[in-house]
Design an enzyme around this catalytic site. Structure first.
Site, PDB file in Angstrom:
ATOM      1  N   ASN A   1      43.909 -46.091  66.913  1.00 30.90           N
ATOM      2  CA  ASN A   1      42.800 -46.247  65.959  1.00 30.90           C
ATOM      3  C   ASN A   1      42.218 -47.654  65.924  1.00 30.90           C
ATOM      4  O   ASN A   1      41.523 -48.033  64.986  1.00 30.90           O
ATOM      5  CB  ASN A   1      43.182 -45.721  64.573  1.00 30.90           C
ATOM      6  CG  ASN A   1      44.341 -46.475  63.955  1.00 30.90           C
ATOM      7  OD1 ASN A   1      44.791 -47.487  64.489  1.00 30.90           O
ATOM      8  ND2 ASN A   1      44.819 -46.008  62.817  1.00 30.90           N
TER       9      ASN A   1
ATOM     10  N   LYS B   1      43.680 -53.974  68.004  1.00 31.93           N
ATOM     11  CA  LYS B   1      44.938 -53.527  68.605  1.00 31.93           C
ATOM     12  C   LYS B   1      44.793 -53.408  70.119  1.00 31.93           C
ATOM     13  O   LYS B   1      43.677 -53.479  70.660  1.00 31.93           O
ATOM     14  CB  LYS B   1      45.341 -52.185  67.983  1.00 31.93           C
ATOM     15  CG  LYS B   1      45.596 -52.232  66.457  1.00 31.93           C
ATOM     16  CD  LYS B   1      46.119 -50.867  65.989  1.00 31.93           C
ATOM     17  CE  LYS B   1      46.204 -50.740  64.489  1.00 31.93           C
ATOM     18  NZ  LYS B   1      46.723 -49.407  64.088  1.00 31.93           N
TER      19      LYS B   1
ATOM     20  N   HIS C   1      43.524 -52.988  62.784  1.00 30.88           N
ATOM     21  CA  HIS C   1      44.343 -53.099  61.579  1.00 30.88           C
ATOM     22  C   HIS C   1      43.578 -53.955  60.586  1.00 30.88           C
ATOM     23  O   HIS C   1      42.925 -54.917  60.982  1.00 30.88           O
ATOM     24  CB  HIS C   1      45.684 -53.774  61.893  1.00 30.88           C
ATOM     25  CG  HIS C   1      46.427 -54.191  60.648  1.00 30.88           C
ATOM     26  ND1 HIS C   1      47.221 -53.320  59.947  1.00 30.88           N
ATOM     27  CD2 HIS C   1      46.428 -55.367  59.957  1.00 30.88           C
ATOM     28  CE1 HIS C   1      47.710 -53.944  58.876  1.00 30.88           C
ATOM     29  NE2 HIS C   1      47.233 -55.188  58.860  1.00 30.88           N
TER      30      HIS C   1
ATOM     31  N   GLU D   1      50.402 -61.212  55.531  1.00 34.10           N
ATOM     32  CA  GLU D   1      50.041 -61.023  56.942  1.00 34.10           C
ATOM     33  C   GLU D   1      49.357 -62.260  57.510  1.00 34.10           C
ATOM     34  O   GLU D   1      49.609 -62.640  58.658  1.00 34.10           O
ATOM     35  CB  GLU D   1      49.135 -59.795  57.071  1.00 34.10           C
ATOM     36  CG  GLU D   1      49.872 -58.499  56.764  1.00 34.10           C
ATOM     37  CD  GLU D   1      48.981 -57.256  56.732  1.00 34.10           C
ATOM     38  OE1 GLU D   1      49.520 -56.149  56.567  1.00 34.10           O
ATOM     39  OE2 GLU D   1      47.747 -57.400  56.873  1.00 34.10           O
TER      40      GLU D   1
ATOM     41  N   TYR E   1      54.908 -54.274  60.336  1.00 34.32           N
ATOM     42  CA  TYR E   1      54.840 -52.876  59.917  1.00 34.32           C
ATOM     43  C   TYR E   1      56.075 -52.456  59.110  1.00 34.32           C
ATOM     44  O   TYR E   1      56.403 -51.266  59.051  1.00 34.32           O
ATOM     45  CB  TYR E   1      54.673 -51.974  61.146  1.00 34.32           C
ATOM     46  CG  TYR E   1      53.250 -51.934  61.681  1.00 34.32           C
ATOM     47  CD1 TYR E   1      52.181 -51.575  60.849  1.00 34.32           C
ATOM     48  CD2 TYR E   1      52.975 -52.212  63.014  1.00 34.32           C
ATOM     49  CE1 TYR E   1      50.876 -51.518  61.335  1.00 34.32           C
ATOM     50  CE2 TYR E   1      51.664 -52.160  63.516  1.00 34.32           C
ATOM     51  CZ  TYR E   1      50.628 -51.803  62.662  1.00 34.32           C
ATOM     52  OH  TYR E   1      49.344 -51.737  63.147  1.00 34.32           O
TER      53      TYR E   1
HETATM   54  P1  IDP Z   1      46.204 -48.175  58.227  1.00 32.76           P
HETATM   55  O1  IDP Z   1      46.240 -48.818  59.591  1.00 32.76           O
HETATM   56  O2  IDP Z   1      44.955 -47.371  58.029  1.00 32.76           O
HETATM   57  O3  IDP Z   1      46.474 -49.145  57.112  1.00 32.76           O
HETATM   58  P2  IDP Z   1      48.927 -47.210  57.788  1.00 32.76           P
HETATM   59  O4  IDP Z   1      49.268 -46.040  56.939  1.00 32.76           O
HETATM   60  O5  IDP Z   1      49.247 -48.572  57.251  1.00 32.76           O
HETATM   61  O6  IDP Z   1      47.384 -47.099  58.181  1.00 32.76           O
HETATM   62  O7  IDP Z   1      49.674 -47.010  59.172  1.00 32.76           O
HETATM   63  C1  IDP Z   1      49.735 -48.065  60.111  1.00 32.76           C
HETATM   64  C2  IDP Z   1      49.398 -47.515  61.470  1.00 32.76           C
HETATM   65  O8  IDP Z   1      50.421 -46.619  61.862  1.00 32.76           O
HETATM   66  C3  IDP Z   1      48.112 -46.721  61.538  1.00 32.76           C
HETATM   67  O9  IDP Z   1      46.969 -47.523  61.743  1.00 32.76           O
HETATM   68  C4  IDP Z   1      48.360 -45.810  62.707  1.00 32.76           C
HETATM   69  O10 IDP Z   1      48.100 -46.493  63.935  1.00 32.76           O
HETATM   70  C5  IDP Z   1      49.855 -45.558  62.622  1.00 32.76           C
HETATM   71  N1  IDP Z   1      50.151 -44.302  61.911  1.00 32.76           N
HETATM   72  C6  IDP Z   1      50.068 -44.067  60.581  1.00 32.76           C
HETATM   73  N2  IDP Z   1      50.434 -42.824  60.264  1.00 32.76           N
HETATM   74  C7  IDP Z   1      50.772 -42.241  61.439  1.00 32.76           C
HETATM   75  C8  IDP Z   1      51.235 -40.929  61.793  1.00 32.76           C
HETATM   76  O11 IDP Z   1      51.430 -40.045  60.936  1.00 32.76           O
HETATM   77  N3  IDP Z   1      51.444 -40.719  63.124  1.00 32.76           N
HETATM   78  C9  IDP Z   1      51.243 -41.669  64.080  1.00 32.76           C
HETATM   79  N4  IDP Z   1      50.818 -42.908  63.792  1.00 32.76           N
HETATM   80  C10 IDP Z   1      50.576 -43.187  62.499  1.00 32.76           C
HETATM   81 MG    MG Z   2      48.195 -50.244  56.661  1.00 30.22          MG
END
Ligand code: IDP
Ligand code: MG
Length: 153
Positions: free
Chosen positions: A112, A9, A115, A126, A49
């Site tokens: 984080n 990212k 992805h 994807e 997303y």
């Molecule tokens: P993942 O990346 O571990 O699969 P997902 O639940 O698919 O996690 O969420 C996609 C992305 O959205 C996450 O990597 C994170 O950057 C962001 N995200 C997820 N939940 C939250 C939240 O509660 N607050 C802010 N950002 C979030």
């Molecule tokens: Mg995800």
């Protein structure tokens, strides 16, 4: 054999962690089959997303992922989807173990770094949305026999 989509990212690119992240998957024994440096459009980000479109953080998520260049990759290997997810760590860097990408380099959920597709159906969708068929290379390494045990299940 599975294929999975991985993104470095914008935070990973800005923090000069592309090489570090690529090298972890490479050293693990996963095989790179596609890679591009690109910037996502807003439409592509919203589609990517889509499962989060009703979440309060959706706007932030789309604006962050389109805020700068990313690296999109496809990695291949046995159980590649789960393997990559384990190497990434948990969505919340705080819950991620040291030794994982998010556990070693991440602080906040919105930064984080990576992805990774979460299941076979998402991986297929994807990969198709980031790469044309001819951008994915089917190949094998001369080291394959040192990575895979032909007798292991
Ligand atoms: P993942 O990346 O571990 O699969 P997902 O639940 O698919 O996690 O969420 C996609 C992305 O959205 C996450 O990597 C994170 O950057 C962001 N995200 C997820 N939940 C939250 C939240 O509660 N607050 C802010 N950002 C979030
Ligand atoms: Mg995800």
């Amino acid at each position: 054999m599975e294929r999975t989509l991985v993104l470095v990212k914008p935070d990973g690119v800005q923090r000069a962690l592309i090489g570090e992240i690529v090298s972890r998957f490479e050293r693990r024994g996963l095989r790179l089959v596609g890679m591009k440096f690109m910037q996502m459009t807003e439409d592509h980000a919203k589609e990517h997303y889509g499962e989060h479109k009703d979440k309060p953080f959706f706007g932030e998520l789309v604006s962050f992922i389109t805020s700068g260049p990313i690296v999109a990759m496809v990695w291949e290997g046995t159980e590649a989807i789960k393997r990559v997810r384990r190497m990434m760590g948990e969505t919340k860097p705080m819950d991620s173990l040291p030794g994982t990408i998010r556990g070693d380099y991440g602080m906040d959920m919105g930064r984080n770094l990576v992805h990774g597709s979460d299941k076979p159906e998402s991986a297929a969708r994807e990969i198709r949305s980031f790469f044309a068929d001819e951008e994915l290379i089917t190949w094998s390494r001369d080291t394959e026999k040192w990575i895979h045990d032909p007798f292991s299940l």
